[in-house]
Structures are given as C-alpha cells and as structure tokens.
Design an enzyme around this catalytic site. Structure first.
Site, mmCIF file in Angstrom:
data_model
loop_
_atom_site.group_PDB
_atom_site.id
_atom_site.type_symbol
_atom_site.label_atom_id
_atom_site.label_comp_id
_atom_site.label_asym_id
_atom_site.label_seq_id
_atom_site.Cartn_x
_atom_site.Cartn_y
_atom_site.Cartn_z
ATOM 1 N N GLN A 1 15.376 -8.199 -3.219
ATOM 2 C CA GLN A 1 14.097 -8.876 -2.975
ATOM 3 C C GLN A 1 13.675 -9.719 -4.185
ATOM 4 O OE1 GLN A 1 10.448 -7.304 -0.824
ATOM 5 N NE2 GLN A 1 9.911 -6.735 -2.904
ATOM 6 N N HIS B 1 4.474 1.952 -7.921
ATOM 7 C CA HIS B 1 3.509 0.840 -7.926
ATOM 8 C C HIS B 1 2.630 0.910 -9.177
ATOM 9 C CE1 HIS B 1 3.998 1.432 -3.424
ATOM 10 N NE2 HIS B 1 4.328 0.165 -3.571
ATOM 11 N N SER C 1 7.428 4.376 -0.606
ATOM 12 C CA SER C 1 6.359 4.758 0.326
ATOM 13 C C SER C 1 6.945 5.477 1.536
ATOM 14 C CB SER C 1 5.601 3.514 0.789
ATOM 15 O OG SER C 1 5.167 2.787 -0.323
ATOM 16 N N HIS D 1 2.310 4.665 -4.871
ATOM 17 C CA HIS D 1 2.868 5.823 -5.578
ATOM 18 C C HIS D 1 3.078 5.432 -7.046
ATOM 19 C CE1 HIS D 1 6.600 3.598 -5.268
ATOM 20 N NE2 HIS D 1 6.512 3.591 -3.948
ATOM 21 N N GLY E 1 0.807 -1.215 0.000
ATOM 22 C CA GLY E 1 0.000 0.000 0.000
ATOM 23 C C GLY E 1 0.838 1.262 0.000
HETATM 24 O O1 PAF Z 1 8.074 -4.877 -1.829
HETATM 25 C C1 PAF Z 1 7.096 -4.893 -1.055
HETATM 26 O O2 PAF Z 1 6.280 -3.961 -0.996
HETATM 27 C C2 PAF Z 1 6.889 -6.098 -0.152
HETATM 28 O O3 PAF Z 1 8.105 -6.601 0.308
HETATM 29 C C3 PAF Z 1 6.044 -7.203 -0.793
HETATM 30 C C4 PAF Z 1 6.730 -7.812 -2.006
HETATM 31 C C5 PAF Z 1 4.691 -6.641 -1.202
HETATM 32 C C6 PAF Z 1 5.807 -8.328 0.215
HETATM 33 O O4 PAF Z 1 5.160 -7.865 1.358
#
Ligand code: PAF
Length: 285
Positions: free
Chosen positions: A153, A37, A186, A34, A31
């Site tokens: 990630q 996303h 964010s 921005h 959430g």
């Molecule tokens: O990158 C993120 O916002 C978070 O790490 C994700 C991939 C949504 C997992 O909670």
C-alpha cells in the site's frame, strides 16, 4: 481535539494553521484503532505542529461486500484514544460527505498495484488511491504516516502521490507486533481464541526464513518452505507468499544482486486464519 465531519470544516481549519506557518501531519485510518495506529500518531505528534487523524471505512477499496460489512467500527473508543494521543483534528466524515457522487477516477498505478494484493483484490488499490488522494487534497499535510504492515500500500500511495504531484513526505513506520509476534491489525479482534493462538506462527515462520536466507537458501526454496510450514498448522491457509524487491515489488530470484543496493528483498504474505485475512511481511536484509 476538534471533531470534524465535513470537508469544508477540515479545509478551513487546516488553511488557518497553514497561514500561521504550521506543519501538518496526517494519519489516515479506517478506525478500530490499536497500538499500531497509535505509534503512527505519536510519531506524527513528534514531527508536526498539528496532527490530523482521519477515521473512515472507505467503501471503494473493498472488493468484497461481506468484508466491508464485517469491518469493525468503534467510533466511541477511537475518539477516546485520539484524545489521549493529543490529536488536534479528528476527521470522521460520512460516506456521502466523501463521495457526494461516484468517484470514477482510475489511477495509472502500474506494476506496484498489479502484483500480490492487486491480483487478489482487483480494484482495491484504485480505491485506496481515491480516498488517500482526497485526504491529501483536503488535509494538505506536510507529512503523511503509513504502517509497513501494508507494505505494498505504501508503494501504491507513493506512486499515486507522484502521479498527482503532491508535495507530501510519505513516512513509512515499522510494524507494531503483539508480544507473541502477531502483526497488529484491526482484523485480529475477529480471530477466535484458538485461531489467535495459532496466528503468531506466521511471523515466527517468516523470521525463521531469514535464517534460511543466511544459510544460503534461494528465494524459491524459502517460499516453498514458508508456505508448507504455515499450511501445516490448523486454521492457516496461505493465499500467497512472494519475495519481491522493496521498490519495484517485482519477484526476487537471486539474493546476491542485493549487495550494497538501496532496495532490499521483502517477503509479503497473506494468510487466511479461518475466514480472517491476515497480512504480514519480513525484510531479508
Ligand atoms: O491502511 C488503511 O487503513 C487504509 O487503506 C487507508 C490508508 C486508511 C485508506 O483507507
């Protein structure tokens, strides 16, 4: 747009679409949406029949309670943005819905989860693997979209996906930046006006370091220069800067081995700007 808060409803909707041969694009988010996303969502919109966006601040990936409490939550604004992006399903579960019982799974993610962020935030990537694996199972996407700002990630999620045997294409999307170069995040809303003015220095200095590589500087010297230049600014304190291989995430000591390689060196940085932890990266192509 369907707003869904239970796993059961999400699974039912998705299986209906799949029965009809539709492709599903999943954009997992926490959430406080921005432009970054929205660029993932718009790519997913172009490449899939059905777009699912999850909005869930996942507690198991926060190794710092304070950070979890301070994480921005803007559900109303998020839903408006999702509607205007023509999202089909917005999945906004509660913590109880996602974790009816404690998730004790430990993923064997290897080196990609141990270096850099993995070292600084123990347990963080295991928490990411827990939530993303649940979302992959429930939304059963054809493709899932992640931003390259969180470079490490993506490597961790690919590893988790491989371990769990998911047949899902992980789509890596470029970093979205503010006009002054600051990577969209964010967390940026938590910067004071003075900190916000200085924060773009991170990207500027990283960009300058690509020129240093072209002039023949070695990774170790570039790392020193970047850290010195960033720390010379008020509010900025580098936590780490590493130049690593884009696939293994192991340190790069010599750029010359990369001629013609598929992987490339990438510089990954974490900088505290006041008490806001900012991350960014740059490719040394
Ligand atoms: O990158 C993120 O916002 C978070 O790490 C994700 C991939 C949504 C997992 O909670």
């Amino acid at each position: 747009m369907k707003i869904v808060r239970t796993v059961k409803e999400l699974k039912n909707l998705v299986s209906e679409h799949k029965k009809n041969g539709k492709s599903i694009g999943l954009v997992p988010t926490m959430g406080a949406l921005h432009e970054g996303h929205l660029s993932l969502i718009s790519r997913s919109r172009k490449e899939n029949d059905v777009v699912v966006v999850s909005v869930f601040v996942n507690p198991t990936q926060f190794n710092n309670k304070e950070d979890l409490i301070k994480y921005p939550r803007t559900e109303k604004e998020d839903l408006e943005k999702l509607k205007s992006e023509d999202v089909d399903i917005a999945f906004l579960p509660s913590v109880e819905e996602v974790y009816p019982e404690e998730d004790t799974r430990q993923f064997d993610l290897g080196t990609v989860a141990e270096v850099m962020e993995g070292k600084m935030r123990p347990g963080h990537f295991n928490g990411v693997a827990q939530i993303v694996s649940k979302l992959f199972e429930w939304a059963a996407p054809t493709r899932a979209y992640f931003g390259e700002k969180d470079f490490q990630q993506i490597r961790v999620i690919k590893k988790m996906s491989q371990l769990e045997g998911f047949d899902i294409t992980i789509v890596e999307c470029p970093i979205k930046r503010e006009i002054d170069g600051l990577a969209m995040s964010s967390r940026n809303v938590r910067l004071t006006p003075e900190q916000r003015m200085i924060a773009p220095e991170i990207h500027r200095i990283l960009t300058e370091s690509v020129e240093e590589k072209k002039r023949g500087l070695k990774p170790a010297d570039i790392i020193d220069n970047v850290i010195k230049k960033i720390n010379a600014h008020p509010f900025l304190e580098t936590e780490y800067y590493e130049i690593v291989d884009s696939e293994t995430l192991l340190p790069v000591t010599d750029f010359s081995v990369y001629n013609g390689n598929e992987s490339y060196p990438v510089g990954c940085i974490t900088v505290y700007c006041g008490d806001v932890r900012l991350i960014d990266n740059i490719k040394y192509l």
